[in-house]
Design a protein around this motif. Structure first.
Motif, PDB file in Angstrom:
ATOM      1  N   LEU A  48       0.920  -1.097   0.236  1.00 53.70           N
ATOM      2  CA  LEU A  48       0.125  -0.013   0.044  1.00 53.70           C
ATOM      3  C   LEU A  48       1.083   1.466   0.231  1.00 53.70           C
ATOM      4  CD1 LEU A  48      -2.962   1.263   0.157  1.00 53.70           C
ATOM      5  CD2 LEU A  48      -2.767   1.007   2.459  1.00 53.70           C
ATOM      6  N   GLU A  49       1.917   1.113   0.763  1.00 55.14           N
ATOM      7  CA  GLU A  49       2.885   2.286   0.778  1.00 55.14           C
ATOM      8  C   GLU A  49       3.405   2.666  -0.592  1.00 55.14           C
ATOM      9  OE1 GLU A  49       2.853  -0.229   2.957  1.00 55.14           O
ATOM     10  OE2 GLU A  49       2.201   0.891   4.764  1.00 55.14           O
ATOM     11  N   GLN A  50       3.853   1.570  -1.476  1.00 61.84           N
ATOM     12  CA  GLN A  50       4.282   1.854  -2.934  1.00 61.84           C
ATOM     13  C   GLN A  50       2.985   2.224  -3.812  1.00 61.84           C
ATOM     14  OE1 GLN A  50       5.452  -2.240  -2.952  1.00 61.84           O
ATOM     15  NE2 GLN A  50       7.753  -1.583  -3.283  1.00 61.84           N
ATOM     16  N   TYR A  51       1.872   1.893  -3.661  1.00 60.54           N
ATOM     17  CA  TYR A  51       0.682   2.472  -4.279  1.00 60.54           C
ATOM     18  C   TYR A  51       0.398   3.800  -4.098  1.00 60.54           C
ATOM     19  CZ  TYR A  51      -3.946   2.111  -6.139  1.00 60.54           C
ATOM     20  OH  TYR A  51      -5.270   2.422  -6.710  1.00 60.54           O
ATOM     21  N   ASN A  52       0.473   4.209  -2.720  1.00 60.42           N
ATOM     22  CA  ASN A  52       0.238   5.575  -2.169  1.00 60.42           C
ATOM     23  C   ASN A  52       1.438   6.446  -2.936  1.00 60.42           C
ATOM     24  OD1 ASN A  52      -2.302   4.892  -1.068  1.00 60.42           O
ATOM     25  ND2 ASN A  52      -1.230   4.926   1.020  1.00 60.42           N
ATOM     26  N   ALA A  53       2.670   5.877  -2.707  1.00 61.41           N
ATOM     27  CA  ALA A  53       3.880   6.741  -3.337  1.00 61.41           C
ATOM     28  C   ALA A  53       3.432   7.137  -4.818  1.00 61.41           C
ATOM     29  CB  ALA A  53       5.018   6.092  -3.118  1.00 61.41           C
ATOM     30  N   ILE A  54       3.112   6.321  -5.756  1.00 58.93           N
ATOM     31  CA  ILE A  54       2.646   6.632  -7.128  1.00 58.93           C
ATOM     32  C   ILE A  54       1.622   7.724  -6.946  1.00 58.93           C
ATOM     33  CG2 ILE A  54       1.816   5.780  -9.242  1.00 58.93           C
ATOM     34  CD1 ILE A  54       3.021   3.041  -8.507  1.00 58.93           C
ATOM     35  N   ILE A  55       0.612   7.411  -6.239  1.00 57.76           N
ATOM     36  CA  ILE A  55      -0.458   8.658  -5.947  1.00 57.76           C
ATOM     37  C   ILE A  55      -0.075   9.909  -5.745  1.00 57.76           C
ATOM     38  CG2 ILE A  55      -2.856   8.854  -4.682  1.00 57.76           C
ATOM     39  CD1 ILE A  55      -3.264   6.030  -4.811  1.00 57.76           C
ATOM     40  N   ALA A  56       0.966   9.904  -4.598  1.00 57.15           N
ATOM     41  CA  ALA A  56       1.477  10.946  -4.018  1.00 57.15           C
ATOM     42  C   ALA A  56       2.292  11.638  -5.135  1.00 57.15           C
ATOM     43  CB  ALA A  56       2.433  10.874  -2.863  1.00 57.15           C
ATOM     44  N   ALA A  57       3.178  10.887  -6.004  1.00 52.14           N
ATOM     45  CA  ALA A  57       3.887  11.572  -7.092  1.00 52.14           C
ATOM     46  C   ALA A  57       3.201  12.198  -8.142  1.00 52.14           C
ATOM     47  CB  ALA A  57       4.754  10.459  -7.764  1.00 52.14           C
ATOM     48  N   VAL A  58       1.930  11.605  -8.624  1.00 54.23           N
ATOM     49  CA  VAL A  58       1.088  12.125  -9.551  1.00 54.23           C
ATOM     50  C   VAL A  58       0.483  13.394  -8.884  1.00 54.23           C
ATOM     51  CG1 VAL A  58      -1.135  11.747 -10.523  1.00 54.23           C
ATOM     52  CG2 VAL A  58       0.344   9.641 -10.779  1.00 54.23           C
ATOM     53  N   ALA A  59       0.306  13.246  -7.626  1.00 50.98           N
ATOM     54  CA  ALA A  59      -0.598  14.276  -7.073  1.00 50.98           C
ATOM     55  C   ALA A  59       0.274  15.674  -6.892  1.00 50.98           C
ATOM     56  CB  ALA A  59      -1.069  14.185  -5.832  1.00 50.98           C
ATOM     57  N   ASN A  60       1.580  15.342  -6.842  1.00 48.64           N
ATOM     58  CA  ASN A  60       2.804  16.504  -6.708  1.00 48.64           C
ATOM     59  C   ASN A  60       3.397  16.949  -7.863  1.00 48.64           C
ATOM     60  OD1 ASN A  60       2.794  17.112  -3.861  1.00 48.64           O
ATOM     61  ND2 ASN A  60       2.871  14.990  -3.645  1.00 48.64           N
ATOM     62  N   SER A  61       3.021  16.297  -9.059  1.00 49.86           N
ATOM     63  CA  SER A  61       3.446  16.521 -10.181  1.00 49.86           C
ATOM     64  C   SER A  61       3.246  17.686 -10.850  1.00 49.86           C
ATOM     65  CB  SER A  61       3.429  15.270 -11.375  1.00 49.86           C
ATOM     66  OG  SER A  61       3.935  15.734 -12.516  1.00 49.86           O
ATOM     67  N   LEU A  62       4.316  18.614 -11.077  1.00 49.65           N
ATOM     68  CA  LEU A  62       3.840  19.907 -11.667  1.00 49.65           C
ATOM     69  C   LEU A  62       3.320  20.046 -13.153  1.00 49.65           C
ATOM     70  CD1 LEU A  62       6.669  22.154 -10.493  1.00 49.65           C
ATOM     71  CD2 LEU A  62       4.425  22.227  -9.638  1.00 49.65           C
ATOM     72  N   ASP A  63       3.652  18.763 -13.849  1.00 48.23           N
ATOM     73  CA  ASP A  63       3.107  18.272 -15.340  1.00 48.23           C
ATOM     74  C   ASP A  63       1.975  17.646 -15.483  1.00 48.23           C
ATOM     75  OD1 ASP A  63       5.674  19.347 -16.155  1.00 48.23           O
ATOM     76  OD2 ASP A  63       6.748  17.533 -15.987  1.00 48.23           O
ATOM     77  N   ALA A  64       1.150  17.337 -14.137  1.00 47.09           N
ATOM     78  CA  ALA A  64      -0.029  16.859 -14.192  1.00 47.09           C
ATOM     79  C   ALA A  64      -1.157  17.602 -14.884  1.00 47.09           C
ATOM     80  CB  ALA A  64      -0.433  16.326 -12.830  1.00 47.09           C
ATOM     81  N   ALA A  65      -1.959  16.790 -15.549  1.00 44.58           N
ATOM     82  CA  ALA A  65      -3.051  17.538 -16.379  1.00 44.58           C
ATOM     83  C   ALA A  65      -4.119  17.273 -15.271  1.00 44.58           C
ATOM     84  CB  ALA A  65      -3.480  16.630 -17.571  1.00 44.58           C
ATOM     85  N   VAL A  66      -4.823  18.134 -15.091  1.00 43.56           N
ATOM     86  CA  VAL A  66      -6.121  18.383 -14.155  1.00 43.56           C
ATOM     87  C   VAL A  66      -7.224  18.215 -15.122  1.00 43.56           C
ATOM     88  CG1 VAL A  66      -7.341  19.498 -12.258  1.00 43.56           C
ATOM     89  CG2 VAL A  66      -4.777  19.874 -12.391  1.00 43.56           C
ATOM     90  N   TYR A  67      -8.298  17.241 -14.740  1.00 45.87           N
ATOM     91  CA  TYR A  67      -9.589  16.848 -15.588  1.00 45.87           C
ATOM     92  C   TYR A  67     -10.668  16.938 -14.393  1.00 45.87           C
ATOM     93  CZ  TYR A  67      -7.394  15.106 -19.627  1.00 45.87           C
ATOM     94  OH  TYR A  67      -6.612  14.963 -20.775  1.00 45.87           O
ATOM     95  N   LEU A  68     -11.601  17.370 -14.898  1.00 44.85           N
ATOM     96  CA  LEU A  68     -13.006  17.312 -13.896  1.00 44.85           C
ATOM     97  C   LEU A  68     -13.710  15.968 -14.391  1.00 44.85           C
ATOM     98  CD1 LEU A  68     -14.141  20.810 -13.289  1.00 44.85           C
ATOM     99  CD2 LEU A  68     -12.274  19.758 -12.136  1.00 44.85           C
ATOM    100  N   TYR A  69     -13.791  15.209 -13.639  1.00 50.87           N
ATOM    101  CA  TYR A  69     -14.716  14.096 -14.152  1.00 50.87           C
ATOM    102  C   TYR A  69     -16.073  14.317 -13.515  1.00 50.87           C
ATOM    103  CZ  TYR A  69     -16.779   9.404 -14.720  1.00 50.87           C
ATOM    104  OH  TYR A  69     -17.519   8.234 -15.097  1.00 50.87           O
ATOM    105  N   VAL A  70     -17.079  14.500 -14.262  1.00 49.79           N
ATOM    106  CA  VAL A  70     -18.590  14.881 -13.741  1.00 49.79           C
ATOM    107  C   VAL A  70     -19.425  13.876 -14.156  1.00 49.79           C
ATOM    108  CG1 VAL A  70     -20.299  16.613 -14.288  1.00 49.79           C
ATOM    109  CG2 VAL A  70     -18.002  17.358 -14.734  1.00 49.79           C
ATOM    110  N   TYR A  71     -20.006  13.343 -12.894  1.00 50.04           N
ATOM    111  CA  TYR A  71     -20.983  12.172 -12.788  1.00 50.04           C
ATOM    112  C   TYR A  71     -22.244  12.973 -12.079  1.00 50.04           C
ATOM    113  CZ  TYR A  71     -22.431   7.620 -11.625  1.00 50.04           C
ATOM    114  OH  TYR A  71     -23.391   6.277 -11.537  1.00 50.04           O
TER     115      TYR A  71
END
Length: 127
Positions: A48-71
Motif C-alpha cells: 500500500l505504501e508503494q501504491y500511495n507513493a505513486i499516487i503522491a507522485a502524481v498529485a505532486n507532479s507539476l506536469d500533471a493534467a487536471v481534469y474534472l470527471y463529472v458524474y
C-alpha cells in the motif's frame, strides 16, 4: 452545480489535501491495491505504501493534467501524469478523499469520454 469560481477553489483545495495526506474511503485501500495487482498495474509484491507513493507522485507532479470527471451533479478532480513510463490517473473527491488510481489501458480514448473535462495543468493553475 457549483459556480465556476467556487468549483475551481474546491478543486485546488482537494488537490492540496491529497498532497498533504492520502486518505482512502474507510476499508477501500486494500481492495484497490489488490485490484491493481490483479490487473497487472502493480507488481505482485506491491505494498500500500508503494501504491500511495505513486499516487503522491502524481498529485505532486507539476506536469500533471487536471481534469474534472463529472458524474451527475458530482465533480471528481482527476490528475493525470506519467509515472514509471505509464500514464496514471488519480481521481479524488472534492473533499480530497481517493476514489481510485490506475493507469488506463488506452489513456487518450479513456480521457476522450465526455464525462472528463480538461481544466488545466497543475503548473498553469499554480497549485
Amino acid at each position: 452545480m457549483m459556480s465556476d469560481r467556487s468549483t475551481l477553489i474546491a478543486v485546488i483545495q482537494a488537490i492540496a489535501r491529497v498532497r498533504e495526506q492520502i486518505i482512502w474511503k474507510p476499508g477501500k485501500a486494500s481492495s484497490h491495491l489488490l485490484k491493481r495487482i490483479r490487473l497487472g498495474h502493480l507488481p505482485n509484491d506491491a505494498t500500500l505504501e508503494q501504491y500511495n507513493a505513486i499516487i503522491a507522485a502524481v498529485a505532486n507532479s507539476l506536469d500533471a493534467a487536471v481534469y474534472l470527471y463529472v458524474y451527475g451533479e458530482t465533480i471528481y478532480p482527476t490528475l493525470v501524469a506519467n509515472m514509471q513510463n505509464k500514464l496514471w490517473l488519480v481521481m479524488i473527491s472534492l473533499e480530497g478523499v481517493l476514489e481510485t488510481a490506475f493507469p488506463p489501458e488506452m489513456p487518450e480514448s479513456y480521457l476522450a469520454n465526455s464525462a472528463f473535462v480538461y481544466l488545466s495543468s497543475v503548473k498553469e493553475l499554480e497549485i
